[in-house]
Motif scaffolding. Structure first.
Motif, PDB file in Angstrom:
ATOM      1  N   SER A   1       1.382 -11.160   3.080  1.00  0.00           N
ATOM      2  CA  SER A   1       0.986 -11.903   1.877  1.00  0.00           C
ATOM      3  C   SER A   1       1.362 -13.373   1.996  1.00  0.00           C
ATOM      4  O   SER A   1       0.672 -14.248   1.473  1.00  0.00           O
TER       5      SER A   1
ATOM      6  N   VAL B   1      -0.280  -4.311   5.421  1.00  0.00           N
ATOM      7  CA  VAL B   1      -0.573  -4.328   3.985  1.00  0.00           C
ATOM      8  C   VAL B   1       0.194  -3.213   3.276  1.00  0.00           C
ATOM      9  O   VAL B   1       0.752  -3.415   2.186  1.00  0.00           O
TER      10      VAL B   1
ATOM     11  N   LEU C   1       1.645  -7.320  -2.357  1.00  0.00           N
ATOM     12  CA  LEU C   1       0.188  -7.224  -2.496  1.00  0.00           C
ATOM     13  C   LEU C   1      -0.231  -6.156  -3.496  1.00  0.00           C
ATOM     14  O   LEU C   1      -1.237  -6.318  -4.194  1.00  0.00           O
TER      15      LEU C   1
ATOM     16  N   LEU D   1      -1.471  -3.296  -2.781  1.00  0.00           N
ATOM     17  CA  LEU D   1      -2.769  -2.859  -2.298  1.00  0.00           C
ATOM     18  C   LEU D   1      -2.569  -1.830  -1.202  1.00  0.00           C
ATOM     19  O   LEU D   1      -1.647  -1.942  -0.378  1.00  0.00           O
ATOM     20  N   SER D   2      -3.392  -0.827  -1.183  1.00  0.00           N
ATOM     21  CA  SER D   2      -3.317   0.182  -0.135  1.00  0.00           C
ATOM     22  C   SER D   2      -3.941  -0.348   1.145  1.00  0.00           C
ATOM     23  O   SER D   2      -4.892  -1.150   1.117  1.00  0.00           O
TER      24      SER D   2
ATOM     25  N   ASP E   1      -7.635  -0.164   1.548  1.00  0.00           N
ATOM     26  CA  ASP E   1      -8.458  -1.107   0.785  1.00  0.00           C
ATOM     27  C   ASP E   1      -8.207  -2.558   1.183  1.00  0.00           C
ATOM     28  O   ASP E   1      -8.634  -3.476   0.469  1.00  0.00           O
ATOM     29  N   CYS E   2      -7.526  -2.777   2.290  1.00  0.00           N
ATOM     30  CA  CYS E   2      -7.139  -4.154   2.628  1.00  0.00           C
ATOM     31  C   CYS E   2      -8.338  -5.018   3.012  1.00  0.00           C
ATOM     32  O   CYS E   2      -8.219  -6.243   3.095  1.00  0.00           O
TER      33      CYS E   2
ATOM     34  N   GLU F   1     -10.507  -5.812   1.097  1.00  0.00           N
ATOM     35  CA  GLU F   1     -10.761  -6.647  -0.079  1.00  0.00           C
ATOM     36  C   GLU F   1     -10.085  -8.013   0.025  1.00  0.00           C
ATOM     37  O   GLU F   1     -10.435  -8.935  -0.717  1.00  0.00           O
ATOM     38  N   LEU F   2      -9.132  -8.145   0.927  1.00  0.00           N
ATOM     39  CA  LEU F   2      -8.434  -9.424   1.085  1.00  0.00           C
ATOM     40  C   LEU F   2      -9.289 -10.472   1.795  1.00  0.00           C
ATOM     41  O   LEU F   2      -9.003 -11.658   1.726  1.00  0.00           O
TER      42      LEU F   2
END
Length: 414
Positions: free
Chosen positions: A289, A349, A355, A357-358, A361-362, A364-365
């Motif tokens: 992050s 992640v 974050l 966030l799983s 689903d990373c 999405e970054l």
């Protein structure tokens, strides 16, 4: 047969013998001046300031010229930057310090070949105590752990050392246990790694204290060692030991002066003014992050690309082009490429609580979430391997979609 061989051996070589050609010979006989088509045999760019007949430099001290005649051809002045984020574990799996050093050297060379401006080393496991070394007999500290050094610190130091011009290394990098095998690596030979008499309007230098041999300038200012026969003087007061980027001045009567005059400019000036690649900066992030939140650019990165060889929702890297859907109407100023370790970006992640966030689903970054080598024939691909593949495939996208510096034409736009 032996007699014929002895006779041929004694036979004096003449130009009719068609013997091996050298720099002073051609098919018709000796030449007045040596001529090289492709530079010296060692592959380095040819130095036109070298006198091949006597082996001495043609220019005496005080005859330096600072024009655009270096060995590198400038490109279009560019505003865009390319940043690369790499995991600190990249060197952790190497079994010996020599192998760790070789991996760092390969990474540095890949970054330089593809004109990367910034490299970020991020920690995949925040709070981890994994070490690159465990040498408790060293009498200096590394990260407060006696003589032990984390992989991220080791990698960052190696990349910094390789990017620094050789005439500045002894002062900026004192004797260091982590650098003991750095001499095994080939020189990067980047545009700012200039030799003694190479011409360039820009140079890197290190501020120094005045001495008996080099007294303080009469008009004030600061002395700088820029790897030249004479020291350089700048008009600003800067403490000793600071690395600066210099723009060399053309001053009337400057050859007769004790010091060369120059101005301090931002490190981005060679890139923005002349299109010259001027090395990379190194930044460390405590987690993935931090790669995004601790950016040195005020508005962060306006185009981000993540690489994954394990996700099923990626786009093949080979299908990315300037006309791709997410790039067609986009001109980027600061590009970020993020590479993962053996567990991929997903593992970093998952380990970052900031974050929320799983790892699944990373994607999405990032603006683009790509698979660098679909259908690869090995179980896993290393980060340094993906780095070379990714930068090579994306080179055309970078040139076409990156923002260039607008050149103002005189007499227009009034």
């Amino acid at each position: 047969m032996a007699d014929n061989w002895a006779e041929n051996k004694k036979r004096k070589r003449t130009f009719e013998n068609k013997g091996p050609l050298g720099p002073g010979y051609d098919r018709d006989g000796p030449r007045d001046r040596p001529h090289f088509n492709n530079g010296p045999r060692d592959g380095r760019p040819h130095n036109h300031n070298y006198n091949h007949s006597g082996g001495q430099e043609r220019r005496a001290p005080g005859n330096e010229k600072f024009g655009n005649r270096g060995p590198f051809k400038p490109g279009p002045p560019r505003k865009y930057t390319v940043s690369v984020a790499l995991p600190s574990s990249l060197v952790a799996s190497a079994q010996t310090p020599e192998l760790k050093t070789m991996i760092a050297g390969y990474v540095a060379r890949t970054l330089a070949i593809h004109n990367v401006d910034e490299v970020i080393i991020y920690d995949e496991n925040p709070g981890s105590t994994n070490l690159a070394f465990d040498d408790t007999n060293i009498d200096h500290e590394r990260e407060g752990q006696g003589g032990r050094e984390t992989p991220g610190v080791f990698l960052a130091r190696m990349l910094q050392w390789l990017e620094t011009p050789s005439y500045m290394r002894k002062l900026l990098f004192p004797m260091d246990h982590a650098l003991r095998f750095a001499g095994l690596l080939p020189a990067l030979e980047m545009p700012h790694h200039l030799r003694l008499e190479e011409d360039s309007p820009y140079r890197e230098g290190l501020t120094i204290e005045p001495s008996v041999e080099f007294p303080a300038p009469q008009n004030g200012g600061t002395l700088v060692d820029a790897g030249l026969r004479r020291k350089v003087v700048i008009g600003r007061k800067i403490k000793p030991g600071v690395r600066v980027t210099l723009q060399m001045k053309r001053v009337k009567g400057g050859r007769d002066k004790q010091y060369i005059e120059a101005d301090v400019v931002p490190p981005s000036a060679p890139r923005e003014k002349m299109g010259l690649y001027w090395g990379y900066g190194v930044r460390m992030a405590t987690s993935i992050s931090g790669v995004f939140t601790e950016s040195a650019f005020a508005d962060g990165y306006d185009l981000t690309i993540g690489f994954s060889s394990v996700s099923s929702s990626t786009t093949p890297l080979s299908s990315i082009s300037p006309s791709s859907e997410k790039l067609a109407d986009k001109q980027f100023e600061h590009l970020l490429l993020v590479f993962g370790g053996m567990g991929g970006v997903e593992a970093a992640v998952d380990a970052d609580p900031e974050l929320g966030l799983s790892g699944d689903d990373c994607g999405e970054l990032f603006d683009l979430w790509v698979d660098p080598v679909p259908g690869m024939g090995v179980r896993g691909v290393r980060a340094e391997e993906v780095l070379g593949v990714g930068l090579g495939v994306l080179s055309g996208v970078l040139r076409e979609k990156g923002k260039l510096v607008e050149v103002k034409v005189k007499g227009k736009g009034k």
